[in-house]
Design a protein around this motif. Structure first.
Motif, mmCIF file in Angstrom:
data_model
loop_
_atom_site.group_PDB
_atom_site.id
_atom_site.type_symbol
_atom_site.label_atom_id
_atom_site.label_comp_id
_atom_site.label_asym_id
_atom_site.label_seq_id
_atom_site.Cartn_x
_atom_site.Cartn_y
_atom_site.Cartn_z
ATOM 1 N N ALA A 26 17.713 28.261 -46.884
ATOM 2 C CA ALA A 26 16.305 28.093 -46.554
ATOM 3 C C ALA A 26 15.399 28.455 -47.711
ATOM 4 C CB ALA A 26 15.967 28.934 -45.320
ATOM 5 N N GLU A 27 15.846 29.383 -48.597
ATOM 6 C CA GLU A 27 14.945 29.827 -49.639
ATOM 7 C C GLU A 27 14.817 28.820 -50.786
ATOM 8 O OE1 GLU A 27 18.860 32.105 -50.400
ATOM 9 O OE2 GLU A 27 17.670 31.389 -48.715
ATOM 10 N N ASP A 28 15.703 27.842 -50.885
ATOM 11 C CA ASP A 28 15.594 26.830 -51.930
ATOM 12 C C ASP A 28 14.495 25.838 -51.573
ATOM 13 O OD1 ASP A 28 17.634 27.839 -53.566
ATOM 14 O OD2 ASP A 28 19.175 26.897 -52.323
ATOM 15 N N PRO A 29 13.617 25.497 -52.518
ATOM 16 C CA PRO A 29 12.464 24.638 -52.206
ATOM 17 C C PRO A 29 12.875 23.253 -51.731
ATOM 18 C CG PRO A 29 12.189 25.754 -54.320
ATOM 19 C CD PRO A 29 13.602 25.993 -53.900
ATOM 20 N N TYR A 30 12.012 22.653 -50.924
ATOM 21 C CA TYR A 30 12.194 21.299 -50.410
ATOM 22 C C TYR A 30 11.164 20.371 -51.048
ATOM 23 C CZ TYR A 30 15.508 22.535 -46.715
ATOM 24 O OH TYR A 30 16.626 22.927 -46.029
ATOM 25 N N ILE A 63 11.497 10.652 -59.475
ATOM 26 C CA ILE A 63 11.718 11.894 -58.730
ATOM 27 C C ILE A 63 11.810 13.010 -59.758
ATOM 28 C CG2 ILE A 63 13.316 13.200 -57.294
ATOM 29 C CD1 ILE A 63 14.108 10.631 -55.919
ATOM 30 N N ASN A 64 10.923 13.987 -59.656
ATOM 31 C CA ASN A 64 10.892 15.108 -60.590
ATOM 32 C C ASN A 64 11.279 16.371 -59.822
ATOM 33 O OD1 ASN A 64 10.490 16.644 -62.860
ATOM 34 N ND2 ASN A 64 8.268 16.730 -62.654
ATOM 35 N N SER A 65 12.505 16.831 -60.004
ATOM 36 C CA SER A 65 13.017 17.948 -59.225
ATOM 37 C C SER A 65 13.503 19.061 -60.153
ATOM 38 C CB SER A 65 14.163 17.493 -58.312
ATOM 39 O OG SER A 65 15.278 17.063 -59.081
ATOM 40 N N ASN A 69 16.804 22.265 -55.805
ATOM 41 C CA ASN A 69 15.843 21.685 -54.863
ATOM 42 C C ASN A 69 16.565 20.870 -53.801
ATOM 43 O OD1 ASN A 69 12.942 20.889 -56.978
ATOM 44 N ND2 ASN A 69 13.689 22.817 -56.166
ATOM 45 N N ASN A 70 16.020 20.899 -52.593
ATOM 46 C CA ASN A 70 16.481 20.038 -51.513
ATOM 47 C C ASN A 70 15.595 18.795 -51.472
ATOM 48 O OD1 ASN A 70 18.541 21.808 -50.089
ATOM 49 N ND2 ASN A 70 16.769 23.165 -50.135
ATOM 50 N N ILE A 71 16.227 17.641 -51.543
ATOM 51 C CA ILE A 71 15.505 16.368 -51.506
ATOM 52 C C ILE A 71 15.584 15.808 -50.089
ATOM 53 C CG2 ILE A 71 15.300 14.066 -52.482
ATOM 54 C CD1 ILE A 71 14.890 16.267 -54.533
ATOM 55 N N VAL A 72 14.434 15.555 -49.472
ATOM 56 C CA VAL A 72 14.364 14.919 -48.154
ATOM 57 C C VAL A 72 13.552 13.641 -48.331
ATOM 58 C CG1 VAL A 72 13.674 15.164 -45.740
ATOM 59 C CG2 VAL A 72 14.467 17.167 -47.019
ATOM 60 N N LEU A 73 14.240 12.511 -48.276
ATOM 61 C CA LEU A 73 13.618 11.237 -48.606
ATOM 62 C C LEU A 73 13.774 10.270 -47.438
ATOM 63 C CD1 LEU A 73 13.844 9.469 -52.038
ATOM 64 C CD2 LEU A 73 13.951 8.155 -49.934
ATOM 65 N N GLN A 119 20.965 18.199 -51.749
ATOM 66 C CA GLN A 119 20.528 19.228 -52.683
ATOM 67 C C GLN A 119 21.070 18.894 -54.063
ATOM 68 O OE1 GLN A 119 21.939 23.219 -51.820
ATOM 69 N NE2 GLN A 119 20.050 24.143 -52.577
ATOM 70 N N VAL A 120 20.217 18.988 -55.077
ATOM 71 C CA VAL A 120 20.671 18.653 -56.434
ATOM 72 C C VAL A 120 21.578 19.723 -57.026
ATOM 73 C CG1 VAL A 120 18.773 17.100 -56.935
ATOM 74 C CG2 VAL A 120 18.505 19.545 -57.431
ATOM 75 N N LYS A 121 21.718 20.855 -56.327
ATOM 76 C CA LYS A 121 22.677 21.895 -56.678
ATOM 77 C C LYS A 121 22.442 22.419 -58.096
ATOM 78 C CE LYS A 121 25.106 22.177 -52.860
ATOM 79 N NZ LYS A 121 25.140 23.400 -52.063
ATOM 80 N N ASP A 122 23.489 22.991 -58.658
ATOM 81 C CA ASP A 122 23.345 23.685 -59.935
ATOM 82 C C ASP A 122 23.629 22.723 -61.080
ATOM 83 O OD1 ASP A 122 22.840 25.782 -61.604
ATOM 84 O OD2 ASP A 122 24.856 26.603 -61.508
#
Length: 557
Positions: A26-30, A63-65, A69-73, A119-122
């Motif tokens: 939950a703490e990772d930005p969306y 897309i600039n992430s 970051n969690n991507i919800v598209l 999620q774009v992960k690490d």
């Protein structure tokens, strides 16, 4: 973390175990996006034609992430045919459900929508997205996708004054549906009509230079992310009067070297730093074809702020021959001292000391089947199943739909006929594998592997043999996801198959991909655990043989 926040995180995690949501923290930005996919009429090369737009844009929006970051598209398909997007180079850890290919996802029907959630992960770097069904990529719907490093992770170069995305590609003036009909009838799509840079050829219908694509201020340094989003042609990129310092490619920081021009093969992305150190004025960016009997060139303008001096007319020349390009590949090295996301096979960055458990040699070929051209790998030309392979595997109904390992680890001897069927091989979870890509043809090849980065350890002319390993770079080969194979040559890659899912290895040349030069690699965790792979998302589209089946028992910890 406060007591309230810890309860929220625990609640989200417990929900993930039930399959109600994807298990992301939950703490990772969306980042939220709403995209409308439509047809439009444009004239990239002066000929009105149907293109595919995203939110009215060609190319599509960037897309600039940032890492994790969690991507919800939410994508609305307003075409009159099914549609899917895929994410070139985004590794989708444990989550091939979001890969967006016919082997992993049901197409989004006309007039309906689907929400991608991943999620774009690490990872960091320069990537792009593209439409994955049929010949859609020949009509547009592609765009840049960048993953920036988190502020806490130092980057091995100073912050640039600005960060620009440069999409270069070959372009056809025939519609994607006409190109598909040519291929279905056994014909070739032949040569492209021109070259575009960010959707523009550089000249208007009267032959005048178009407006500048980018602006630089004297003395400042800029980052250019260059991706070849085309469908057939390797391109050389250069900037008139300026040198380029390579700093990143396909998600890896590189040893920083200077180049006057750079070969960018289909599907590949590079980041370079360019310093505005010339006399103020306009300068050409140039993208031109490589390894072809014809020469096509696209241009774009970079303008120094406050200047109105037009660019000089002679364009910087392109290099000649594949040996130059091969030597450029040999100059690429991974930056082992950069503090950034990087793959970690079997707990070690020293991939050269890991024991190879399996060698797969893949040889591309072309032949006729029932009077029509087909492209194959090791004698098998892939044909998509009605139901995505990943769904068939998850529901355990593969027996009647496809067979594993119809393709062998070595190509068939002699002139064996091409076999047209679903091409799926098994890879044992967490094994370290060597893949040899051998190209007996006179044209250059380009391959991409979804879900992974691999080490590009070797290339050479002729046929590969075990003796070729003596020439491998086992220290600092760049970790990447796309690799070229020169004519009458081979390329070798190594990787650990530690990402459970169904993953596509394909030719980036769309004509070949469409006609079967691809395969899927099934990497299954024996534990069938959420530690290794996510459950089927609750919003997943179902189709074909699994439409009415009860949901299988979900994975648990």
């Amino acid at each position: 973390m406060s007591m309230k926040t810890s309860h929220v995180v625990l609640f989200m995690f417990l929900l993930s175990l039930t399959g109600m949501i994807s298990p992301v923290f939950a703490e990772d930005p969306y980042l939220y996006f709403t995209w409308n996919v439509t047809y439009g009429t444009m004239s990239p090369l002066g000929v009105p034609q149907q293109v595919i737009l995203i939110n009215g844009q060609f190319p599509g929006p960037n897309i600039n992430s940032t890492t994790n970051n969690n991507i919800v598209l939410n994508l609305f398909n307003n075409l009159d045919e099914p549609f899917l997007l895929s994410w070139n180079g985004i590794q989708q850890r444990k989550n091939s459900w979001q890969d967006g290919l016919p082997g992993t996802n049901c197409p989004i029907p006309a007039g309906q929508n689907f929400t991608y959630h991943f999620q774009v992960k690490d990872q960091i770097g320069s990537f792009f997205y593209f439409p994955s069904l049929g010949m859609h990529k020949a009509a547009g719907a592609f765009g840049g996708l960048r993953v920036n490093s988190r502020l806490l992770i130092p980057v091995p170069f100073a912050d640039p004054a600005d960060d620009y995305t440069v999409l270069i590609n070959d372009w056809y003036t025939k519609s994607h549906s006409n190109l598909a009909r040519f291929l279905d009838r056994g014909r070739s799509i032949n040569r492209p009509a021109g070259i575009l840079i960010n959707g523009k050829p550089g000249k208007d219908s009267q032959g005048h230079d178009q407006d500048p694509l980018f602006t630089m201020e004297s003395g400042k340094t800029y980052r250019y992310r260059i991706c070849n989003v085309g469908i057939k042609t390797s391109l050389n990129f250069r900037i008139q009067g300026h040198s380029m310092k390579l700093v990143e490619m396909e998600g890896s920081h590189t040893v920083q070297s200077m180049y006057d021009s750079f070969d960018v093969h289909v599907g590949q992305c590079f980041s370079v730093l360019v310093t505005a150190d010339q006399t103020p004025g306009d300068y050409y960016m140039v993208a031109s074809t490589r390894f072809t009997k014809y020469m096509l060139t696209g241009t774009g303008i970079i303008r120094y702020a406050g200047s109105n001096k037009p660019p000089s007319s002679p364009l910087p020349p392109a290099p000649v021959g594949w040996a130059w390009s091969f030597n450029q590949w040999r100059s690429l090295h991974w930056n082992l001292t950069a503090s950034a996301a990087r793959p970690n096979p079997q707990g070690s960055y020293h991939y050269g000391s890991i024991e190879i458990t399996r060698t797969i040699k893949l040889v591309n070929s072309v032949g006729m089947v029932d009077g029509k051209r087909r492209y194959a790998i090791n004698g098998v030309s892939h044909k998509d199943t009605v139901t995505p392979l990943k769904l068939l595997e998850y529901y355990r109904v593969t027996e009647k739909e496809f067979k594993y390992n119809v393709m062998q680890d070595v190509p068939p001897a002699g002139d064996a006929p091409i076999n047209v069927q679903a091409n799926v091989i098994n890879a044992t979870f967490r094994t370290f594998i060597e893949i040899i890509l051998e190209n007996p043809e006179r044209s250059i090849q380009s391959y991409h592997l979804d879900g992974y980065s691999f080490f590009s350890v070797g290339m050479g002319a002729g046929k590969w043999s075990p003796e070729s390993r003596k020439k491998y770079n086992l220290l600092d080969a760049v970790s990447r996801h796309t690799i070229q194979v020169y004519p009458k040559s081979w390329s070798a890659i190594m990787l650990t198959f530690d990402n459970a899912g169904m993953w596509n290895l394909r030719s980036n040349l769309l004509e070949r991909h469409y006609l079967g030069q691809q395969l899927y690699i099934s990497v299954m965790s024996p534990a069938r655990s959420l530690r290794d792979e996510y459950n089927l998302p609750t919003n997943a589209m179902l189709c074909g043989a699994v439409s009415d089946l009860p949901l299988p028992k979900p994975y648990t910890i």
